[in-house]
Design a protein around this motif. Sequence first.
Motif, PDB file in Angstrom:
ATOM      1  N   THR A 306      17.387 -56.243  16.474  1.00 19.23           N
ATOM      2  CA  THR A 306      18.290 -57.367  16.658  1.00 19.23           C
ATOM      3  C   THR A 306      17.701 -58.666  16.125  1.00 19.23           C
ATOM      4  O   THR A 306      18.440 -59.560  15.728  1.00 19.23           O
ATOM      5  CB  THR A 306      18.622 -57.573  18.147  1.00 19.23           C
ATOM      6  N   ASN A 307      16.402 -58.767  16.107  1.00 16.61           N
ATOM      7  CA  ASN A 307      15.819 -60.019  15.631  1.00 16.61           C
ATOM      8  C   ASN A 307      16.292 -60.419  14.259  1.00 16.61           C
ATOM      9  O   ASN A 307      16.467 -61.592  13.959  1.00 16.61           O
ATOM     10  CB  ASN A 307      14.286 -59.903  15.582  1.00 16.61           C
ATOM     11  N   THR A 308      16.433 -59.441  13.386  1.00 16.50           N
ATOM     12  CA  THR A 308      16.919 -59.789  12.054  1.00 16.50           C
ATOM     13  C   THR A 308      18.414 -59.566  11.930  1.00 16.50           C
ATOM     14  O   THR A 308      19.099 -60.294  11.220  1.00 16.50           O
ATOM     15  CB  THR A 308      16.237 -58.934  10.978  1.00 16.50           C
ATOM     16  N   LEU A 309      18.918 -58.564  12.645  1.00 13.25           N
ATOM     17  CA  LEU A 309      20.301 -58.191  12.435  1.00 13.25           C
ATOM     18  C   LEU A 309      21.269 -59.218  13.016  1.00 13.25           C
ATOM     19  O   LEU A 309      22.249 -59.606  12.365  1.00 13.25           O
ATOM     20  CB  LEU A 309      20.549 -56.821  13.080  1.00 13.25           C
ATOM     21  N   VAL A 310      21.010 -59.672  14.227  1.00 12.95           N
ATOM     22  CA  VAL A 310      21.972 -60.570  14.877  1.00 12.95           C
ATOM     23  C   VAL A 310      22.172 -61.884  14.101  1.00 12.95           C
ATOM     24  O   VAL A 310      23.309 -62.262  13.796  1.00 12.95           O
ATOM     25  CB  VAL A 310      21.555 -60.819  16.347  1.00 12.95           C
ATOM     26  N   PRO A 311      21.114 -62.578  13.744  1.00 12.17           N
ATOM     27  CA  PRO A 311      21.361 -63.797  12.962  1.00 12.17           C
ATOM     28  C   PRO A 311      22.036 -63.489  11.631  1.00 12.17           C
ATOM     29  O   PRO A 311      22.874 -64.271  11.173  1.00 12.17           O
ATOM     30  CB  PRO A 311      19.949 -64.360  12.729  1.00 12.17           C
ATOM     31  N   ALA A 312      21.685 -62.368  11.020  1.00 10.30           N
ATOM     32  CA  ALA A 312      22.293 -62.037   9.731  1.00 10.30           C
ATOM     33  C   ALA A 312      23.789 -61.799   9.892  1.00 10.30           C
ATOM     34  O   ALA A 312      24.595 -62.226   9.053  1.00 10.30           O
ATOM     35  CB  ALA A 312      21.633 -60.794   9.132  1.00 10.30           C
ATOM     36  N   ARG A 384      19.757 -63.993  19.309  1.00  7.68           N
ATOM     37  CA  ARG A 384      18.544 -63.325  18.857  1.00  7.68           C
ATOM     38  C   ARG A 384      17.405 -63.565  19.838  1.00  7.68           C
ATOM     39  O   ARG A 384      16.666 -62.655  20.200  1.00  7.68           O
ATOM     40  CB  ARG A 384      18.152 -63.828  17.462  1.00  7.68           C
ATOM     41  N   ASP A 385      17.265 -64.792  20.284  1.00 10.95           N
ATOM     42  CA  ASP A 385      16.225 -65.095  21.263  1.00 10.95           C
ATOM     43  C   ASP A 385      16.447 -64.339  22.556  1.00 10.95           C
ATOM     44  O   ASP A 385      15.517 -63.812  23.150  1.00 10.95           O
ATOM     45  CB  ASP A 385      16.191 -66.602  21.562  1.00 10.95           C
ATOM     46  N   VAL A 386      17.697 -64.305  23.004  1.00 16.23           N
ATOM     47  CA  VAL A 386      18.008 -63.626  24.257  1.00 16.23           C
ATOM     48  C   VAL A 386      17.683 -62.147  24.170  1.00 16.23           C
ATOM     49  O   VAL A 386      17.163 -61.545  25.093  1.00 16.23           O
ATOM     50  CB  VAL A 386      19.497 -63.833  24.604  1.00 16.23           C
ATOM     51  N   ASP A 388      15.623 -60.697  22.160  1.00 18.29           N
ATOM     52  CA  ASP A 388      14.286 -60.405  21.657  1.00 18.29           C
ATOM     53  C   ASP A 388      13.497 -59.633  22.703  1.00 18.29           C
ATOM     54  O   ASP A 388      13.291 -60.113  23.804  1.00 18.29           O
ATOM     55  CB  ASP A 388      13.575 -61.727  21.351  1.00 18.29           C
ATOM     56  N   PRO A 389      13.034 -58.441  22.350  1.00 17.93           N
ATOM     57  CA  PRO A 389      12.310 -57.677  23.368  1.00 17.93           C
ATOM     58  C   PRO A 389      11.030 -58.350  23.821  1.00 17.93           C
ATOM     59  O   PRO A 389      10.540 -58.075  24.901  1.00 17.93           O
ATOM     60  CB  PRO A 389      11.991 -56.348  22.664  1.00 17.93           C
ATOM     61  N   ARG A 390      10.517 -59.247  23.010  1.00 20.43           N
ATOM     62  CA  ARG A 390       9.292 -59.893  23.432  1.00 20.43           C
ATOM     63  C   ARG A 390       9.545 -61.199  24.163  1.00 20.43           C
ATOM     64  O   ARG A 390       8.619 -61.851  24.600  1.00 20.43           O
ATOM     65  CB  ARG A 390       8.401 -60.172  22.218  1.00 20.43           C
ATOM     66  N   GLY A 391      10.815 -61.574  24.247  1.00 24.18           N
ATOM     67  CA  GLY A 391      11.093 -62.815  24.959  1.00 24.18           C
ATOM     68  C   GLY A 391      10.785 -62.637  26.429  1.00 24.18           C
ATOM     69  O   GLY A 391      10.799 -61.537  26.940  1.00 24.18           O
ATOM     70  N   GLY A 392      10.499 -63.687  27.106  1.00 17.26           N
ATOM     71  CA  GLY A 392      10.160 -63.556  28.525  1.00 17.26           C
ATOM     72  C   GLY A 392      11.286 -62.912  29.294  1.00 17.26           C
ATOM     73  O   GLY A 392      12.442 -63.268  29.130  1.00 17.26           O
ATOM     74  N   ARG A 393      10.935 -61.912  30.070  1.00 14.49           N
ATOM     75  CA  ARG A 393      11.996 -61.279  30.854  1.00 14.49           C
ATOM     76  C   ARG A 393      12.056 -61.917  32.228  1.00 14.49           C
ATOM     77  O   ARG A 393      11.055 -62.024  32.880  1.00 14.49           O
ATOM     78  CB  ARG A 393      11.717 -59.785  30.969  1.00 14.49           C
TER      79      ARG A 393
END
Lengths: 393, 348, 425
Positions: A306-312, A384-386, A388-393
């Motif tokens: 999703t990091n690349t796909l969603v903004p694209a 994308r931020d939301v 992001d698997p590495r974003g703070g959960r």
Amino acid sequence: MESSERPRFERVDWSDIDTERRLVTVERSLFVLGLLVVAGLFLYDRYYAHVYLVAQWVVTPIDWAVMTGLVGLVSFGVVPALRNRAAIGQTYESIRSRPVLTGALAFLAVFGVIGTVLPILLGRPDLHFGYAYQPPVGVTVDAGWSPKCFGTIKQGQGIQRYCEGSILIPLGTNGRGQLMEAMLVAGARPAIYVVLFTAAFIVPLATAVGVAAGFRGGRLDDLLMTYVDVQLCLPAIFLYFIGYMYIGPSLLLLLVTFGLLSWGPVARLVRSEVLQRREDGYVVVARSLGGSDSYVARRHVLPNVTNTLVPAVFHLFAILILAEAGVAFLGFSDVELYSWGSTIAEGLSPDRMAAYQVWWISTVPAVALAATVVALKLAGDGLRDVLDPRGGR
Amino acid sequence: MAERPPTSENALLDVSDLRTHIDADRGTVHAVDGVSFAVDRGEAVCLVGESGSGKSVTCESLTGIVPQPPAEIVSGDVAFDGIDLRAEGADLRAVRGDRIGHVFQNPQHALDPVYSVGEQLIEAITAHGDPGGRAARERAIDLLREVGIPRANVRIDDYPHEFSGGMAQRVAIAISLAGDPDLLIADEPTTAVDVTVQARLIELLRDLLDEGMALLLITHDLRVVASLADRVLVMFGGTIVERGPIAEVFENPAHPYTQALFDSYDGFGQLPDRPSRHDLPTDGCRFRAECPHAVEACADGPQPPFHAVDGDSSHAASCVYYGEGRDATTVRDADRGVRPVGEVEDDD
Amino acid sequence: MTERPGEGSDPLLSVSDLETHYPITEGWLRREVGRVRAVDGVSFDIHAGETLGLVGESGSGKTTLAHSLLGLEEPTAGTVRFDGDRVGELSWADQRAFRRRVQLIVQDPNEAFNPRLQVGKAVAEPLALNGMDDADRRQAIVEDVLERVGLAAEDTDRYPHEFSDGEKQRLAIARALVVDPDLLVADEPTSALDARVQSDILALLDEVRREFDVSILFVSHDIDVVRRFCDRVAVMYLGEIVERGAVDAVLDRPAHPYTRVLLDSVPSLDPSDRDLPAPLTDTIPDPADPPSGCRFHTRCPSVIEPDDTDLSAETWSRLAAFRFTVQVGELPARIDLDQPPSEAVVQEAFDLPDEIADEQTAVGVDDAVTALADGDLDRAKERLAAVLPSVCEQQVPATVETDGRPVQCHRSDPDVDAEPRPWTE
């Protein structure tokens, strides 16, 4: 390890478990049902109804396309997402903690509802030739431009009279007396259709091609990517004009030509992500468990790209909305669509006065267009931020 | 302040009570919590520990390459050949590469894939004032030869991906040698390569040691320690728990953690309990939660003081059992450790 | 290699002459110009309840072999039999069952789990994929398994990043167990773990093996771990199994020179024993173009001397190193062909003996030295190949029973005029 009793997994009788692939799932049933409903409406419209399907709605091919697309989106996109209750709560919280994103999504939601529902109910913006070129509230113009003035008439020097905008027509009217608010609402429809069509047809197509090329590799990959390269060389607008010559103005034609030629980059993106993730441990395990390529792609690869796909994807929405507005601006779209682009063009060549004097006719839809594009980009980045698997959960 | 080991006048690197904290999601982690040691000229010192022991952060803190934030070198002294590396305005960049070289675990990460190895070597060579041009290229080829790259004059123009793992690591070592450093800090340099390649890299490091370079080697593998070290420092939870000459530490591991490490090379024993998920304490003996011999005194002070093991002050353990009035035999176990076959070579 | 030692019962897994080759293609039409022989004729058996270690370095093909067994790669030749049935010919339903009964544990615990899925769902995935639709039932099984591997039932709601490496590996084992497999293929399960955690995981795997009667194929590059954990071991080099048998036999009395090189390369825990014997050359050959005859001959410290010459072992050893080092192009640092060194330097660099008893050999070696001094690598290769031939490069060794187990080496072959060399640990 507690070895007192046999573990549960040893007590499973696997010959009992039905290993037939389930054909009937909630999503598929919903999809079929939705298609039947649309088909039913189509037949009704064709053979039974006269002009309007319901209320003021004249159904055009693009409407059928978008309805079908909507059925697909809801059954395969919205419903599975809703069933994942755990992720829903978290995503919601994440979104709420980001005010900019919340704002952008709220705007898009409003825009979406307005664009799809209101035109059906309200139909074409009413013409009031008597009240052409009415100014927005707080603005004063020459009263001679229009037979009547909706607001108050002010006396100027000599025979000069001014018409002042009224709060009841806050955004004014255009050259045919159509309310700018109504034009906004009407213009939202082709814009939202662009988004829906792209989301329902273009994005899945691009994703499927990207996944197939990435997973299978080999000749299929070569073939598909060569096709994408060739396709990138074709200018969409050129194809649109060719089609225009034969079919005339049609939003469906526009979406098909622009859409068909714009899925390439997204496909390449998906393919590149799939190639990178194919050898990740959990993907290998899923394949070793017998997961089909589409299962592995859906469950393990796509959620992690999703990091690349969603903004694209959101960028694609924005670009296509601008393309549609551009084509309409040039005068090559269906007038009945009342696209913001054509309204902007209208405002730049009014009958009797200079364009800047009736500035609101161009500015209002331009602001709406800009706001929509900005909202889409913000939503894309925010989501994308939301996600992001590495974003703070 | 943790006790400092006696330093000889020969000490090249002298670290005293180094503390580095890292700002993580779950709070501040005391990654390096009072570490003191010294490395003499020409000596090979191995820092052994598991992941999370703080060994890598310690070495990155020496030359300040640890990213600050989220890390912060809170206190401590680091002296290199008389230069105070922790002083305000210390010219760390002059020291890095020129006097102290760094080698990391994964060579493909350390090498920039878009430049040829020659370009990267020359960049390292000229970074410290050496002239460029032909002389630099000659020196680059020499460096590649020194680390054992065949056909160095041809391979100098190859790109990192054209080298196998072991060869790439040699290239990385060559780059670290460009400034002719006195000390090489190598962080798990052989972990990512095959065992036959590891053997050759160990031989290369030995050659460099023979030429007088000092080595600070970080590893989790006791076998690599055995093959290279003159002295060993065992780390756990950000502290050094045992230190001493290699033969003594290996023959007679004193600290319960070191013993547990040696145990894990010897079969695998009982199924352990559920792994505990506690955070390590930040005072006393960090190992006490897992130690079968823990007593109340283990929680005292910033860290149990170092006591000599067996009357030999250079082999010491940070464990209360080796102190006055305690019975070390509770913790000592004659059956642990390694029975050496011959004499350990003593490099002067 | 069709050697299959008979044991009491039929083997659970029986691999016979398995080959997995990858074509190297060029051009748009994907014309095949070569093949990477990743797995090139491998045979072995695994019986119920036993652990077989598969040892090799990178390029040995061990991971490709593991993947080929699981169906992740298509073998290009050979057969795999599971419980008597040929895997390639199973019906769809039986294939499903096979996939359930053989489970994979991947190497890197950090990549083993989808970061977006709660571990409960991840561990339950094999159950779902095998048709168990009842979510509650899956949850119950998962909770039970988690307890048994040393974790807690409450952990099902957590995400992978909340666990340590060792815990993630336990989760991976749990995931493999939920479908009650008969065989676990563990691809380097402990390589990414610290020593103490490694020990824990090995203990867990051993417990699993005994409690649940699971066989384990333990792929590893770490020979010490295999020694501690496995019953039997197979050593792979460049796509072939060069030696296999009981762990004690293979690792205490290695017959194949490559096994010996591997064992010698592992540093000893004894600081006074720092000897690290090296193979002849360091370069691992390209799997697409393996050496002729015995694939290990270019690096073999025990390579067999030519028939008709009368060279001492010492002399031959140095000459062999000379020959294969030159052949591979791995010239020592001092030798730069652009500025060719003097003959004396060459002599010294390769540590060549001053006197060589055999006349013809001496002439050939001198020629080669001269060629190198002239910068002519090809001529040097030619001359050396001509005067120093070895049966090891000419013939593929037969697999012979030595010390009760199959070994693929000419020295172990009674038909070849060469004796096995002694080996001390």
